[in-house]
Design a protein around this motif. Structure first.
Motif, PDB file in Angstrom:
ATOM      1  N   GLU A  33     -13.459   1.911   8.750  1.00  0.00           N
ATOM      2  CA  GLU A  33     -14.257   3.115   9.594  1.00  0.00           C
ATOM      3  C   GLU A  33     -15.220   2.719  10.486  1.00  0.00           C
ATOM      4  OE1 GLU A  33     -16.434   5.932  10.243  1.00  0.00           O
ATOM      5  OE2 GLU A  33     -15.837   6.554   7.960  1.00  0.00           O
ATOM      6  N   ASP A  34     -15.026   3.640  11.277  1.00  0.00           N
ATOM      7  CA  ASP A  34     -15.249   2.999  12.766  1.00  0.00           C
ATOM      8  C   ASP A  34     -17.024   3.766  13.471  1.00  0.00           C
ATOM      9  OD1 ASP A  34     -14.397   6.091  12.605  1.00  0.00           O
ATOM     10  OD2 ASP A  34     -14.572   6.510  14.602  1.00  0.00           O
ATOM     11  N   GLU A  35     -17.390   4.431  12.340  1.00  0.00           N
ATOM     12  CA  GLU A  35     -18.525   4.436  12.658  1.00  0.00           C
ATOM     13  C   GLU A  35     -19.573   3.149  11.430  1.00  0.00           C
ATOM     14  OE1 GLU A  35     -20.115   8.319  11.162  1.00  0.00           O
ATOM     15  OE2 GLU A  35     -17.744   9.121  10.754  1.00  0.00           O
ATOM     16  N   ASP A  47     -10.950   5.681   6.060  1.00  0.00           N
ATOM     17  CA  ASP A  47     -10.967   7.142   7.208  1.00  0.00           C
ATOM     18  C   ASP A  47     -10.198   7.417   7.588  1.00  0.00           C
ATOM     19  OD1 ASP A  47     -13.087   8.806   8.282  1.00  0.00           O
ATOM     20  OD2 ASP A  47     -14.136   7.697  10.106  1.00  0.00           O
ATOM     21  N   MET A  64     -10.213  10.025  11.252  1.00  0.00           N
ATOM     22  CA  MET A  64     -10.632   9.737  12.558  1.00  0.00           C
ATOM     23  C   MET A  64     -10.690   8.419  13.008  1.00  0.00           C
ATOM     24  SD  MET A  64     -10.389  13.083  13.245  1.00  0.00           S
ATOM     25  CE  MET A  64     -10.653  13.281  14.998  1.00  0.00           C
ATOM     26  N   LYS A 117     -17.404  13.813   4.066  1.00  0.00           N
ATOM     27  CA  LYS A 117     -18.685  13.118   4.029  1.00  0.00           C
ATOM     28  C   LYS A 117     -19.313  14.946   4.417  1.00  0.00           C
ATOM     29  CE  LYS A 117     -16.359   9.680   6.914  1.00  0.00           C
ATOM     30  NZ  LYS A 117     -16.558   9.140   8.506  1.00  0.00           N
TER      31      LYS A 117
HETATM   32 CA    CA Z   1     -14.405   7.724  12.198  1.00  0.00          CA
END
Ligand code: CA
Length: 233
Positions: free
Chosen positions: A7-9, A51, A53, A101
């Protein structure tokens, strides 16, 4: 159970790691797809929260490349986009489950429990057996199929016992065990092996399995089935 979160967040990734850890899971994170795929390839994870994206390699690409390699690790896809198209595409690419989400942690925990149950049912061949002693290669648990008592092993205990079970009734030197578990260049002392063997003995005893680790003086150890007759009870 070892869970990877790709997950990039950062905020969400850290929150997931914390919640999962609080819930008793072991959890780690990767901030982009390339990093995530590398970690998945280490083979140490039991489940991936992925995730869609993501920078570098997106989640759907990771998913399809894993399934092409016949890697069946359970995957829960995450996405902000609640479109039917994404959902269908994700499940078609081999995702086991799907969460949109924002979601409640309880919802995620429920999905993880469901997936791990389903996964355990199809991993019967992940059990190693010596006599009535069984070692589950996925959960690191040992049990006796006579008593039904089970207990979880630590990583080193697991590695040593797995090696010994593959070599049941064969004497293994401390040197062989050290090299197998700690590697050729390790600084591990022989007495580390002795320490872990003593832990293993206690745990095997706890299960009540009719198997024991026998010391062979000046050489090492062997895993032995205890001979007993059913009439002698
Ligand atoms: Ca993302």
């Amino acid at each position: 159970m070892n869970i990877l979160i790709v997950e990039d967040e950062t905020g969400l990734r850290e929150a997931l790691i914390k919640s999962l850890t609080d819930e008793g899971y072991s959890a780690e994170g990767a901030p982009d797809g390339e990093w995530g795929l590398d970690l998945i390839h280490t083979g140490i994870y039991d489940l991936v929260i992925l995730d869609i994206m993501l920078p570098k390699i997106n989640g759907l690409e990771i998913l399809s490349s894993l399934r092409k390699e016949n890697n069946r690790i359970p995957i829960i896809l995450l996405t902000a986009r609640d479109t039917l198209h994404d959902k269908i595409h994700g499940m078609d690419s081999g995702a086991d489950d799907y969460l949109t989400k924002p979601f409640e942690m309880e919802e995620l925990f429920a999905r993880i429990r469901m997936l791990s149950r389903r996964f355990h049912q199809v991993t019967i061949d992940h059990i190693l057996q010596s006599g009535d002693l069984e070692l589950n290669l996925k959960t690191y648990e040992i049990s006796s199929n006579n008593t039904g008592k089970k207990i979880k092993l630590g990583t080193k205990e697991f590695q040593i016992l797995e090696y010994m079970m593959h070599n049941t009734e064969i004497v293994l030197s401390r040197n062989q065990i050290t090299e197998k578990v700690w590697g050729f260049d390790s600084d591990a002392e022989y007495n580390n092996v002795d320490v872990y063997i003593s832990f293993l003995r206690k745990k095997i005893k706890f299960t009540g399995a009719q198997v024991k680790i026998q010391s062979v003086r000046g050489v090492g150890y062997l895993l032995q089935k205890i001979n007993y007759t059913k009439n002698s009870k």
